[in-house]
Design a protein around this motif. Structure first.
Motif, mmCIF file in Angstrom:
data_model
loop_
_atom_site.group_PDB
_atom_site.id
_atom_site.type_symbol
_atom_site.label_atom_id
_atom_site.label_comp_id
_atom_site.label_asym_id
_atom_site.label_seq_id
_atom_site.Cartn_x
_atom_site.Cartn_y
_atom_site.Cartn_z
ATOM 1 N N ARG A 393 20.447 26.788 43.721
ATOM 2 C CA ARG A 393 19.288 27.187 43.525
ATOM 3 C C ARG A 393 18.610 26.398 42.144
ATOM 4 N N LEU A 394 19.391 26.732 41.195
ATOM 5 C CA LEU A 394 19.061 26.077 39.701
ATOM 6 C C LEU A 394 19.075 24.552 39.859
ATOM 7 N N LEU A 395 19.978 24.127 40.357
ATOM 8 C CA LEU A 395 20.021 22.449 40.417
ATOM 9 C C LEU A 395 19.095 21.975 41.202
ATOM 10 N N ASP A 396 18.812 22.808 42.467
ATOM 11 C CA ASP A 396 17.822 21.910 43.523
ATOM 12 C C ASP A 396 16.389 22.193 42.817
ATOM 13 N N MET A 397 16.197 23.136 41.712
ATOM 14 C CA MET A 397 14.998 23.163 41.124
ATOM 15 C C MET A 397 14.771 21.966 40.140
ATOM 16 N N GLY A 398 15.908 21.369 39.860
ATOM 17 C CA GLY A 398 15.763 20.207 38.915
ATOM 18 C C GLY A 398 16.301 20.600 37.414
ATOM 19 N N ILE A 399 17.008 21.703 37.562
ATOM 20 C CA ILE A 399 17.607 22.318 35.882
ATOM 21 C C ILE A 399 18.925 21.226 35.753
ATOM 22 N N ASP A 400 18.911 20.597 34.654
ATOM 23 C CA ASP A 400 20.079 19.674 34.108
ATOM 24 C C ASP A 400 21.340 20.666 34.203
ATOM 25 N N LYS A 401 22.451 19.858 34.566
ATOM 26 C CA LYS A 401 23.722 20.569 34.658
ATOM 27 C C LYS A 401 24.076 21.050 33.062
#
Length: 531
Positions: A393-401
């Motif tokens: 969910r966080l990665l899909d939001m666009g949060i950098d790894k």
């Protein structure tokens, strides 16, 4: 002093006799909701005089508990007012006095009201459309005694039965009242259509809503004192074809312990949670669907780490419970004051610990995680099915790894399951098909004695009483951070957690089944996506 001693001796003699005669003792606090029609089967003045409470029916017999089940006059009175045979139970006088006060002296039952209140509605005036009713008429109806008393009864009965929500639902010919208890809705009463506008207007007045606005949804809140307890109530209205549907969310802090030791965590998980909460910075996320207890978990965590040396600020929508020593902020979407703007403002207030009610978008997530990197401990919630899915969910939001791996300390997933009623629990053998599906959890189900509730007077025939949370702790270590940075593939993350021995929601739930806290059906219900 002698009189007090004689009184104590008399009460002890009655209790001993009841035990010897096999008269079952009833704890009224465990009965929950008592149907107003049953309560009114014996007039209130008679119940108060003889210290008795009718509380249920079983096989057409009226169940009555008494402070003195050996009082011949009281027994004759029960037979006089009961149209069917009765069964007598025993409740110690001290407990009985408390409940007589709640049920009768504080006008909590419908027995003292107009008998026509619960009768079916009639045609004619009942068919008047709400749009045709003037504001003056609504105000008048809302201030009339039947509407005031009925709303008081709804709320007091909801508190008595531990309801989390009250649904007031208009129908074509009646107004239906339902309570959500332990996560499930239950029908309580049907009210004549002619009382609908008065009841709805009364609720709207209590929550400072516009009684003249019946075409648009409204939100409000109210603070009431019920049973000597301060209760917060959130109110939501929604126009339907038969009138306004109202849902009242009951926020009773005294019913919910905010002690971290009462969350239902096993000893090892509780210690792990406390250790992570002691970290000076980083972010802790609690995930799960609406109504899974996420806010209670966050409040319990804040209570645990709260101290005079720390500046704790929360941003919530809405503020559910007021916590002493903690600065709590309410978002106001109507003026553009959302979580992201609130979080930016909070960072200028020299905070040590920040709680964000929910991460809904990339902006809020990025600010929260960067705050965690700059020396703040951040707590928040996220809507995902399990803890590992929060990474997706966080990665899909666009949060950098790199931001995710550097800031996240712990992701907790949780669900609420109903507690087994210990009064009527009985052993049983689950279907072989179910056990076969649990083949991967052999150590958790092997040689386990399974129980289920058959239903009794204490649990209202449901077999359950109360709720308990099951948890899944996903703590990020160096192995997991490396996998997320290298690939971000959830299957690989899940494989690493399996090798590390992470306890899943299902596995934690099966532990509670083994301990006799809940049932296998309940655990499988909240883990239905696995099968």
């Amino acid at each position: 002093m002698a009189d007090n001693g004689q009184q104590t001796d008399r009460l002890q003699i009655i209790e001993n006799l009841a035990t010897e005669e096999g008269i079952k003792r009833v704890n009224l606090s465990e009965i929950g909701y008592i149907n107003p029609e049953i309560l009114s089967s014996i007039p209130s003045n008679v119940a108060l005089k003889y210290k008795m409470v009718p509380f249920s029916y079983e096989d057409n017999a009226l169940l009555v508990t008494m402070a003195n089940p050996f009082n011949i006059h009281a027994l004759n009175v029960v037979n006089k007012f009961s149209e069917s045979p009765s069964k007598i139970f025993f409740t110690p006088e001290t407990e009985m006095d408390e409940w007589l006060s709640k049920l009768y002296l504080q006008s909590n039952s419908l027995g003292d009201e107009d008998e026509n209140i619960l009768e079916p509605g009639t045609d004619g005036d009942d068919q008047i459309q709400e749009e045709d009713i003037s504001i003056e008429t609504l105000q008048e109806e809302a201030s009339e005694a039947p509407a005031i008393k009925y709303v008081n009864n709804i709320l007091s009965n909801a508190i008595q039965e531990r309801a989390s929500d009250v649904h007031v639902e208009p129908g074509e010919k009646e107004l239906r009242i339902r309570f959500r208890i332990d996560g499930a809705l239950r029908d309580v009463a049907s009210v004549p259509k002619k009382m609908q506008s008065g009841i709805i207007s009364r609720i709207k007045i209590l929550s400072s809503l516009d009684i003249s606005e019946r075409r648009l949804p409204q939100d409000g809140r109210s603070k009431l004192k019920i049973f000597g307890r301060n209760i917060d109530i959130r109110v939501s209205t929604l126009p339907t074809v038969f009138g306004e549907k109202i849902v009242l969310r009951i926020l009773d802090k005294e019913r919910h312990s905010l002690n971290i030791a009462d969350m239902g965590l096993e000893e090892d998980l509780q210690k792990q949670f406390q250790n992570i909460l002691s970290e000076p910075h980083g972010i802790i996320l609690v995930t799960g669907p609406t109504g899974s207890g996420k806010t209670t978990t966050l409040y319990s965590a804040l209570n645990y780490i709260n101290s005079r040396e720390k500046n704790i600020i929360t941003i919530e929508d809405p503020v559910e419970y007021q916590l002493k020593g903690i600065n709590q902020i309410q978002t106001k979407s109507e003026i553009g004051f959302d979580f992201a703007k609130g979080l930016r403002a909070v960072l200028r207030q020299d905070p040590d610990i920040i709680m964000v009610g929910e991460i809904r978008d990339q902006e809020t997530a990025e600010i929260a995680m960067r705050s965690a990197l700059t020396g703040h401990l951040v707590l928040s919630t996220l809507h995902t099915n399990n803890s590992i899915a929060a990474i997706t969910r966080l990665l899909d939001m666009g949060i950098d790894k790199y931001l995710l791996c550097s800031s996240v300390l712990l992701i907790v997933a949780q669900r609420l399951v109903r507690r087994l009623c210990f009064h009527c629990s009985e052993p049983y053998t689950p279907e072989q098909e179910i056990l076969e599906k649990l083949a991967d959890y052999k150590s958790e189900v092997e040689d386990v004695k399974f129980y289920r509730g058959k239903g009794c007077i204490h649990c209202g025939g449901l077999g359950y009483w109360g709720q308990v949370a099951i948890f899944e702790f996903f703590a990020l270590n160096s192995d997991l951070r490396r996998v997320i940075m290298d690939s971000g593939v959830i299957d690989e993350v899940r494989e690493v957690t399996r090798k590390n021995g992470m306890e899943t929601l299902l596995k934690n739930g099966l532990k509670k089944v083994k301990a006799g806290v809940t049932t296998l059906d309940e655990v499988l219900r909240v883990n239905s996506d696995i099968f």
